[in-house]
Design a protein around this motif. Structure first.
Motif: not given
Length: 319
Positions: A86-97, A122-132
């Motif tokens: 899930x961390x890898x997929x979240x990193x991919x989503x953040x890269x796409x963003x 995946x997007x919840x993990x990415x949003x929790x870690x980034x500025x979304x």
């Protein structure tokens, strides 16, 4: 392919892979808010098995720029999703963003994330870690994959004509044993022997046989890594609004329980003041918010997305 005046195939780097996708933007040159769409479980490509295109089309027609991409190891993307987390997929989503925000004509500060099913985790993990500025989940379970898969199996069992409560109980016991085997680190050979040691009821042999026949060593290892992922800690760390949409006839996800878990997290005393929760439930729609046997999106779904994101966009623009 999404219709529109600006549609192109793109590639962009993530941590250890190069991802391929499709960018679609409105014909207008006015700054457009953006949406990154993240697919669900398995080898999901940029269309998520043709679920995404009608949503993308509606978003583009409403003035949004949209990016969807092939999961790592799928389509034209490098890597291997079965080796991911899930961390890898979240990193991919953040890269796409990050990539979408850098595109000409895209309003970076109002560009957010949309995730379907596993993509919701995946997007919840990415949003929790980034500025979304906002995050949308569709058909995203509020519990672990192990609990959600058990519900899906139980629902499928109940649909078998003539099945007895004993047969359901025995089959779910096999599933529970596999989950526990994964938790103690059992390898694929041990898991296979475990399945073989049970007498699967004849009434469910075809269903369970299909379930297990799709599992190989790589998928077993992936399942072990993922099965106890809990999305609620990420939900508690959100600093942005969250729209959780569900189909009321979803047979894969315990919708009422998921809504309850998301709502309880939204009431937590330490929840960020901007982390509002909106729930949209579409009666009679399935896991993909589709009706008529999965042939069409439930009426009003895209309009609901557009309205909710636009309201968040306007708020972000004014803050």
């Amino acid at each position: 392919m999404v219709t529109g005046e600006r549609v192109r195939d793109v590639t962009f780097p993530s941590v250890d892979v190069v991802l391929s996708g499709t960018f679609a933007g409105p014909g207008s040159r006015d700054p457009a808010p953006g949406v990154v769409m993240v697919g669900g479980s398995g080898p999901s490509d940029r269309t998520n098995d043709n679920f995404f295109p009608p949503i993308q089309r509606g978003l583009v027609e409403a003035g949004f720029a949209v990016l969807s991409y092939d999961k790592r190891g799928v389509g034209s993307s490098s890597g291997d999703w079965l080796a991911g987390t899930i961390d890898d997929f979240a990193a991919d989503a953040a890269a796409a963003l990050d990539f979408l925000r850098c595109q000409p004509g895209v309003q970076a500060e109002t560009t957010g994330l949309f995730g379907h099913s596993e993509g919701g985790w995946v997007v919840l993990r990415a949003a929790a870690r980034g500025n979304v500025p906002w995050v949308v989940t569709n058909g995203c379970p509020g519990m672990t994959p192990a609990a959600q898969d058990r519900y899906a199996l139980a629902t499928a069992l109940q649909s078998i004509a003539g099945i007895t409560p004993h047969d359901v109980e025995v089959t779910l016991a096999v599933y529970d044993q596999l989950v526990e085997a994964g938790r103690r680190g059992a390898d694929f050979d041990e898991a296979t022997r475990l399945v073989g040691s049970f007498s699967i009821p004849a009434s469910v042999e075809d269903l369970f046989g299909e379930y297990w026949s799709e599992t190989d060593e790589s998928l077993w290892e992936f399942t072990k890594r993922k099965q106890d992922h809990n999305p609620i800690p990420d939900v508690l760390r959100l600093r942005c609004p969250h729209l959780a949409s569900f189909g009321g006839a979803d047979e894969l996800v315990p919708v009422a329980d998921s809504i309850g878990l998301f709502a309880a997290a939204a009431c937590h005393a330490e929840r960020h003041p901007r982390a509002t929760l909106t729930v949209e439930l579409f009666p009679h729609a399935d896991h993909r918010v589709q009706v008529h046997g999965g042939t069409a999106l439930v009426p009003g779904y895209v309009e609901t997305l557009v309205r909710w994101i636009t309201e968040r966009r306007d708020t972000s623009s004014q803050s």
